[in-house]
Motif scaffolding. Structure first.
Motif, PDB file in Angstrom:
ATOM      1  N   PRO A 139      39.634 -15.122  47.668  1.00 57.33           N
ATOM      2  CA  PRO A 139      38.484 -15.843  47.112  1.00 57.33           C
ATOM      3  C   PRO A 139      37.682 -16.612  48.168  1.00 57.33           C
ATOM      4  N   LEU A 140      38.379 -17.208  49.143  1.00 58.76           N
ATOM      5  CA  LEU A 140      37.665 -17.918  50.207  1.00 58.76           C
ATOM      6  C   LEU A 140      36.783 -16.968  51.014  1.00 58.76           C
ATOM      7  N   GLY A 141      37.237 -15.726  51.159  1.00 64.57           N
ATOM      8  CA  GLY A 141      36.473 -14.736  51.911  1.00 64.57           C
ATOM      9  C   GLY A 141      35.494 -13.950  51.051  1.00 64.57           C
ATOM     10  N   GLY A 142      35.405 -14.295  49.779  1.00 68.40           N
ATOM     11  CA  GLY A 142      34.466 -13.633  48.890  1.00 68.40           C
ATOM     12  C   GLY A 142      34.993 -12.381  48.220  1.00 68.40           C
ATOM     13  N   SER A 143      36.293 -12.107  48.364  1.00 73.57           N
ATOM     14  CA  SER A 143      36.888 -10.928  47.729  1.00 73.57           C
ATOM     15  C   SER A 143      37.548 -11.319  46.408  1.00 73.57           C
ATOM     16  N   ILE A 144      37.615 -10.377  45.523  1.00 76.47           N
ATOM     17  CA  ILE A 144      38.261 -10.594  44.233  1.00 76.47           C
ATOM     18  C   ILE A 144      39.751 -10.296  44.373  1.00 76.47           C
ATOM     19  N   PRO A 145      40.606 -11.196  43.885  1.00 79.81           N
ATOM     20  CA  PRO A 145      42.047 -10.926  43.937  1.00 79.81           C
ATOM     21  C   PRO A 145      42.411  -9.674  43.138  1.00 79.81           C
ATOM     22  N   ASN A 146      43.392  -8.938  43.628  1.00 81.38           N
ATOM     23  CA  ASN A 146      43.868  -7.733  42.966  1.00 81.38           C
ATOM     24  C   ASN A 146      44.977  -8.128  41.987  1.00 81.38           C
ATOM     25  N   GLU A 147      44.691  -8.069  40.711  1.00 80.95           N
ATOM     26  CA  GLU A 147      45.632  -8.515  39.677  1.00 80.95           C
ATOM     27  C   GLU A 147      46.927  -7.712  39.670  1.00 80.95           C
ATOM     28  N   LYS A 148      46.850  -6.435  39.974  1.00 85.48           N
ATOM     29  CA  LYS A 148      48.053  -5.596  40.004  1.00 85.48           C
ATOM     30  C   LYS A 148      48.991  -6.058  41.126  1.00 85.48           C
ATOM     31  N   ILE A 149      48.424  -6.327  42.290  1.00 80.15           N
ATOM     32  CA  ILE A 149      49.232  -6.832  43.409  1.00 80.15           C
ATOM     33  C   ILE A 149      49.829  -8.182  43.045  1.00 80.15           C
ATOM     34  N   ILE A 150      49.040  -9.045  42.457  1.00 77.14           N
ATOM     35  CA  ILE A 150      49.530 -10.370  42.061  1.00 77.14           C
ATOM     36  C   ILE A 150      50.696 -10.243  41.090  1.00 77.14           C
ATOM     37  N   GLU A 151      50.555  -9.382  40.099  1.00 78.87           N
ATOM     38  CA  GLU A 151      51.618  -9.176  39.103  1.00 78.87           C
ATOM     39  C   GLU A 151      52.904  -8.680  39.762  1.00 78.87           C
ATOM     40  N   THR A 152      52.781  -7.708  40.646  1.00 80.03           N
ATOM     41  CA  THR A 152      53.942  -7.144  41.343  1.00 80.03           C
ATOM     42  C   THR A 152      54.644  -8.204  42.191  1.00 80.03           C
ATOM     43  N   GLU A 153      53.862  -8.974  42.938  1.00 76.38           N
ATOM     44  CA  GLU A 153      54.448  -9.978  43.830  1.00 76.38           C
ATOM     45  C   GLU A 153      55.045 -11.142  43.052  1.00 76.38           C
ATOM     46  N   LEU A 154      54.437 -11.518  41.931  1.00 72.45           N
ATOM     47  CA  LEU A 154      55.013 -12.574  41.087  1.00 72.45           C
ATOM     48  C   LEU A 154      56.360 -12.138  40.518  1.00 72.45           C
ATOM     49  N   GLU A 155      56.480 -10.866  40.187  1.00 77.00           N
ATOM     50  CA  GLU A 155      57.760 -10.348  39.697  1.00 77.00           C
ATOM     51  C   GLU A 155      58.827 -10.445  40.797  1.00 77.00           C
ATOM     52  N   LYS A 156      58.473 -10.035  42.007  1.00 77.08           N
ATOM     53  CA  LYS A 156      59.409 -10.134  43.140  1.00 77.08           C
ATOM     54  C   LYS A 156      59.812 -11.586  43.378  1.00 77.08           C
ATOM     55  N   LEU A 157      58.820 -12.465  43.391  1.00 72.78           N
ATOM     56  CA  LEU A 157      59.089 -13.880  43.639  1.00 72.78           C
ATOM     57  C   LEU A 157      59.942 -14.478  42.525  1.00 72.78           C
ATOM     58  N   GLY A 158      59.698 -14.046  41.299  1.00 73.10           N
ATOM     59  CA  GLY A 158      60.500 -14.522  40.176  1.00 73.10           C
ATOM     60  C   GLY A 158      61.973 -14.212  40.356  1.00 73.10           C
ATOM     61  N   LYS A 159      62.280 -13.027  40.889  1.00 74.12           N
ATOM     62  CA  LYS A 159      63.673 -12.654  41.136  1.00 74.12           C
ATOM     63  C   LYS A 159      64.304 -13.553  42.199  1.00 74.12           C
ATOM     64  N   VAL A 160      63.527 -13.888  43.213  1.00 70.96           N
ATOM     65  CA  VAL A 160      64.018 -14.804  44.250  1.00 70.96           C
ATOM     66  C   VAL A 160      64.283 -16.173  43.637  1.00 70.96           C
ATOM     67  N   PHE A 161      63.336 -16.662  42.842  1.00 68.53           N
ATOM     68  CA  PHE A 161      63.501 -17.972  42.202  1.00 68.53           C
ATOM     69  C   PHE A 161      64.705 -17.988  41.265  1.00 68.53           C
ATOM     70  N   ASP A 162      64.986 -16.864  40.595  1.00 61.58           N
ATOM     71  CA  ASP A 162      66.178 -16.793  39.743  1.00 61.58           C
ATOM     72  C   ASP A 162      67.438 -17.023  40.570  1.00 61.58           C
TER      73      ASP A 162
END
Length: 165
Positions: A122-145
């Motif tokens: 967003p700072l660089g004017g690009s739109i975040p990729n929701e699919k990438i965000i979803e995938t990485e949040l799932e990975k991070l969730g497993k780490v947090f578990d």
């Protein structure tokens, strides 16, 4: 005087600054203008040939890679404040090292991608990729578990021993 070349708000630079603060070590932060590409030019490349921040100087010791710098500081100043690496006990040191590896190999990659997608894009004017965000949040969730499970039985990821030293 220790010099840390980088930007205080950059994750890897802040990792080194946090270690310095934990140990109460004086240092000079030498700003690197990443937006202007200073990190990709000489003289900076003589400190970090990969053109990334941070770089570090302690008299004749010149290092790059924030985790290596932090380990150097924790080892050199092990008798100042808490012995972060638990160097006096092989078992405790191995446990600390294990959780440091977890951070480097399990936590860092999804977190770095999320920071890029949610903040830098967003700072660089690009739109975040929701699919990438979803995938990485799932990975991070497993780490947090795993973190939550461990922290339900110990004060810190590496155990309770940091309370004693």
């Amino acid at each position: 005087m220790i010099k840390v070349h980088g930007m205080a708000l950059a994750t890897c630079t802040s990792r080194v600054l946090l270690c310095l603060a934990e140990k109460g070590i004086d240092y000079e932060l030498v700003p690197v203008d990443v937006a202007a590409g200073e990190h990709k030019q000489q003289p900076y490349l003589s400190l970090n040939p990969f053109g990334q921040i941070p770089a570090f100087e302690d008299e004749d010791v010149k290092l790059f890679e924030s985790r290596a710098i932090s380990k150097y500081l924790a080892s050199k100043h092990k008798d100042t404040g808490t012995d972060l690496l638990r160097s006096g006990c092989l078992k405790e040191s191995a446990i600390v090292e294990t959780w440091m590896e977890v951070e480097a190999h399990q936590f860092n990659a999804p977190m770095r991608t999320l920071i890029h997608q949610l903040i830098l894009n967003p700072l660089g004017g690009s739109i975040p990729n929701e699919k990438i965000i979803e995938t990485e949040l799932e990975k991070l969730g497993k780490v947090f578990d795993v973190y939550e499970q461990k922290l339900s039985v110990t004060k810190y990821l590496a155990g309770d021993f940091l309370l004693h030293g």
